[in-house]
Design an enzyme around this catalytic site. Structure first.
Site, PDB file in Angstrom:
ATOM      1  N   LYS A 130     -81.051 -53.004   4.104  1.00 55.35           N
ATOM      2  CA  LYS A 130     -79.733 -53.354   4.655  1.00 55.35           C
ATOM      3  C   LYS A 130     -79.876 -53.945   6.053  1.00 55.35           C
ATOM      4  CE  LYS A 130     -76.988 -49.898   2.182  1.00 55.35           C
ATOM      5  NZ  LYS A 130     -76.270 -48.636   2.361  1.00 55.35           N
ATOM      6  N   LYS A 144     -82.137 -54.483  -8.675  1.00 54.22           N
ATOM      7  CA  LYS A 144     -81.260 -53.510  -9.340  1.00 54.22           C
ATOM      8  C   LYS A 144     -79.831 -54.060  -9.385  1.00 54.22           C
ATOM      9  CE  LYS A 144     -79.768 -50.892  -5.378  1.00 54.22           C
ATOM     10  NZ  LYS A 144     -79.542 -49.714  -4.637  1.00 54.22           N
ATOM     11  N   LYS A 198     -73.403 -53.701  -6.374  1.00 52.74           N
ATOM     12  CA  LYS A 198     -72.119 -54.348  -6.089  1.00 52.74           C
ATOM     13  C   LYS A 198     -72.250 -55.382  -4.975  1.00 52.74           C
ATOM     14  CE  LYS A 198     -71.022 -49.730  -4.534  1.00 52.74           C
ATOM     15  NZ  LYS A 198     -70.305 -48.561  -4.972  1.00 52.74           N
TER      16      LYS A 198
HETATM   17  P1  TYM Z   1     -73.710 -45.409  -4.567  1.00 52.86           P
HETATM   18  O1  TYM Z   1     -72.235 -45.357  -4.347  1.00 52.86           O
HETATM   19  O2  TYM Z   1     -74.444 -46.611  -4.106  1.00 52.86           O
HETATM   20  O3  TYM Z   1     -74.047 -45.218  -6.098  1.00 52.86           O
HETATM   21  C1  TYM Z   1     -73.560 -44.127  -6.854  1.00 52.86           C
HETATM   22  C2  TYM Z   1     -74.636 -43.667  -7.828  1.00 52.86           C
HETATM   23  O4  TYM Z   1     -75.029 -44.749  -8.682  1.00 52.86           O
HETATM   24  C3  TYM Z   1     -76.451 -44.858  -8.705  1.00 52.86           C
HETATM   25  N1  TYM Z   1     -76.807 -46.278  -8.916  1.00 52.86           N
HETATM   26  C4  TYM Z   1     -77.555 -46.732  -9.926  1.00 52.86           C
HETATM   27  N2  TYM Z   1     -78.139 -46.108 -10.970  1.00 52.86           N
HETATM   28  C5  TYM Z   1     -78.831 -46.880 -11.861  1.00 52.86           C
HETATM   29  N3  TYM Z   1     -78.958 -48.232 -11.748  1.00 52.86           N
HETATM   30  C6  TYM Z   1     -78.389 -48.893 -10.718  1.00 52.86           C
HETATM   31  N4  TYM Z   1     -78.501 -50.223 -10.632  1.00 52.86           N
HETATM   32  C7  TYM Z   1     -77.645 -48.141  -9.750  1.00 52.86           C
HETATM   33  N5  TYM Z   1     -76.967 -48.481  -8.630  1.00 52.86           N
HETATM   34  C8  TYM Z   1     -76.462 -47.319  -8.134  1.00 52.86           C
HETATM   35  C9  TYM Z   1     -76.883 -44.335  -7.354  1.00 52.86           C
HETATM   36  O5  TYM Z   1     -78.229 -43.909  -7.390  1.00 52.86           O
HETATM   37  C10 TYM Z   1     -75.915 -43.196  -7.120  1.00 52.86           C
HETATM   38  O6  TYM Z   1     -76.378 -42.016  -7.751  1.00 52.86           O
HETATM   39  N6  TYM Z   1     -75.836 -42.584  -1.030  1.00 52.86           N
HETATM   40  C11 TYM Z   1     -75.140 -42.532  -2.295  1.00 52.86           C
HETATM   41  C12 TYM Z   1     -73.869 -41.700  -2.265  1.00 52.86           C
HETATM   42  C13 TYM Z   1     -74.020 -40.334  -1.727  1.00 52.86           C
HETATM   43  C14 TYM Z   1     -74.616 -39.221  -2.393  1.00 52.86           C
HETATM   44  C15 TYM Z   1     -74.485 -38.128  -1.502  1.00 52.86           C
HETATM   45  C16 TYM Z   1     -75.197 -39.066  -3.650  1.00 52.86           C
HETATM   46  C17 TYM Z   1     -73.609 -39.886  -0.516  1.00 52.86           C
HETATM   47  N7  TYM Z   1     -73.867 -38.569  -0.390  1.00 52.86           N
HETATM   48  C18 TYM Z   1     -74.964 -36.883  -1.853  1.00 52.86           C
HETATM   49  C19 TYM Z   1     -75.679 -37.801  -3.980  1.00 52.86           C
HETATM   50  C20 TYM Z   1     -75.565 -36.733  -3.100  1.00 52.86           C
HETATM   51  C21 TYM Z   1     -74.751 -43.939  -2.705  1.00 52.86           C
HETATM   52  O7  TYM Z   1     -74.640 -44.822  -1.900  1.00 52.86           O
HETATM   53  O8  TYM Z   1     -74.391 -44.079  -3.978  1.00 52.86           O
END
Ligand code: TYM
Length: 336
Positions: A111, A193, A196
């Protein structure tokens, strides 16, 4: 009962990668674990957000959690900023975390590369906030996609360090990363990957996309110069399409390979688009079904439940560090 915690950011739209890598597993795990699913709006503001849109997307994400099958009778759904303890514990963990370990976070490095001089302190600190999320609930298991693995390792390191230096306070969480679907790739570039923030919107299928967009995105999906349709890691574009097909239909890889044995790529893409449209149709109907009243009642209930647990952990951590202030003078620390 063991506990799970996970969350997603209310930025942009939830896509098939989020669903197949994470949300889908939350739904099945909620039957075996006491579950907390958070809408992480404090993480969202580590990049600039339009305030009205963020508020709208926060509500929409709660609707999506319900529509994918999170049962509010079984699981606690809440908004991160409703529970101030997340920010408070982040400060404490900031004093335990090291710059060098945050500098190693690959997601931050990626990022930061895009933003150069404008990298916010919040973005740098993002993994510590995530650690606070998880540790506040004495979480056993964290179901996430593969991209969060390094953040989970940091969470464990911070918990272990805190426990060592100040006494046992946090449970050490384990990641739950599915064997299939942990990393769904972009349809337009199978080396990246699905995300969004992908520059090419055709690479990412949103859960709220209409049927025409879904058809178009799969039709344009990149393939390769081969012809056979097989699960083969060395052909990532086809393997990715087949993985999505497998997870949405529940068929085994052998059944799928047999099914496509005499068919070409165009047919695979067409069938996958049809399966996705059919899969998302009832989901999309459910998204719009909850009323605002129901939603705010549910989120308030979630907030209250989350706060109760978060408060105990935070106060324990503060007492261990000797920063309970007036409470400590009243002898609370002695009771912990
Ligand atoms: P975020 O909002 O980017 O994504 C939510 C979840 O989706 C998974 N993910 C994917 N899995 C498979 N293939 C992909 N292309 C893909 N893109 C996203 C992410 O691994 C995630 O599980 N930092 C986290 C949010 C968060 C969090 C937490 C998660 C904040 N605090 C505590 C677990 C525990 C995030 O940005 O997710």
């Amino acid at each position: 009962m063991k506990r799970i915690f996970s969350g997603a950011q209310p930025t942009g739209n939830v896509h098939l990668g989020n669903y197949l890598g994470a949300l889908r597993n939350w739904v099945s795990l909620q039957h075996e674990y006491e579950s907390f699913f958070c809408i992480v709006n404090l993480h969202a503001i580590t990049t600039r957000q339009d305030p009205a849109l963020l508020a709208q997307k926060t509500k929409e994400l709660a609707q999506i959690y319900l529509a994918v099958g999170i049962d509010p009778e079984l699981s606690t759904i809440f908004i991160q900023s409703d529970v101030a303890e997340h920010a408070e514990l982040t400060w404490i963990l900031n004093c335990v975390a090291r710059m060098s370990e945050l500098e190693r976070m690959t997601q931050f490095k990626d990022k930061a590369k895009k933003q150069r001089e404008n990298v916010g302190v919040g973005m740098f600190d993002y993994p510590v906030l995530m650690a606070a999320d998880i540790l506040l609930y004495q979480t056993d298991l964290v179901p996430v996609g593969e991209d969060q693995k390094q953040h989970l390792e940091l969470t464990r390191d911070l918990a272990i360090r805190f426990n060592r230096d100040y006494g046992d306070t946090f449970r050490i969480p384990e990641p739950y990363i599915p064997k299939v679907g942990a990393r769904i790739m972009s349809l337009s570039d199978p080396a990246k990957k699905m995300s969004k923030s992908d520059d090419d919107p055709n690479g990412c299928v949103m859960l709220l996309d209409d049927a025409d967009s879904i058809q178009r995105k799969f039709k344009r999906a990149v393939t390769d110069s081969g012809t056979t349709i097989r699960f083969d890691e060395s052909r990532p574009a086809i393997a990715n399409l087949l993985t999505i097909f497998q997870l949405l239909t529940g068929k085994s890889p052998e059944q799928i390979e047999d099914h496509f044995a005499a068919k070409g790529y165009a047919q695979l893409k067409q069938e996958l688009a049809d399966v996705t449209v059919e899969f998302l149709k009832p989901f999309q109907e459910r998204v719009r079904a909850t009323t605002d009243e129901e939603l705010s009642r549910l989120l308030e209930k979630g907030r209250d439940k989350a706060r109760q647990i978060a408060r105990v952990t935070l106060e324990t951590a503060m007492a261990r560090m000797g920063i309970s202030g007036a409470r400590e003078l009243a002898g609370l620390a002695a009771r912990i």
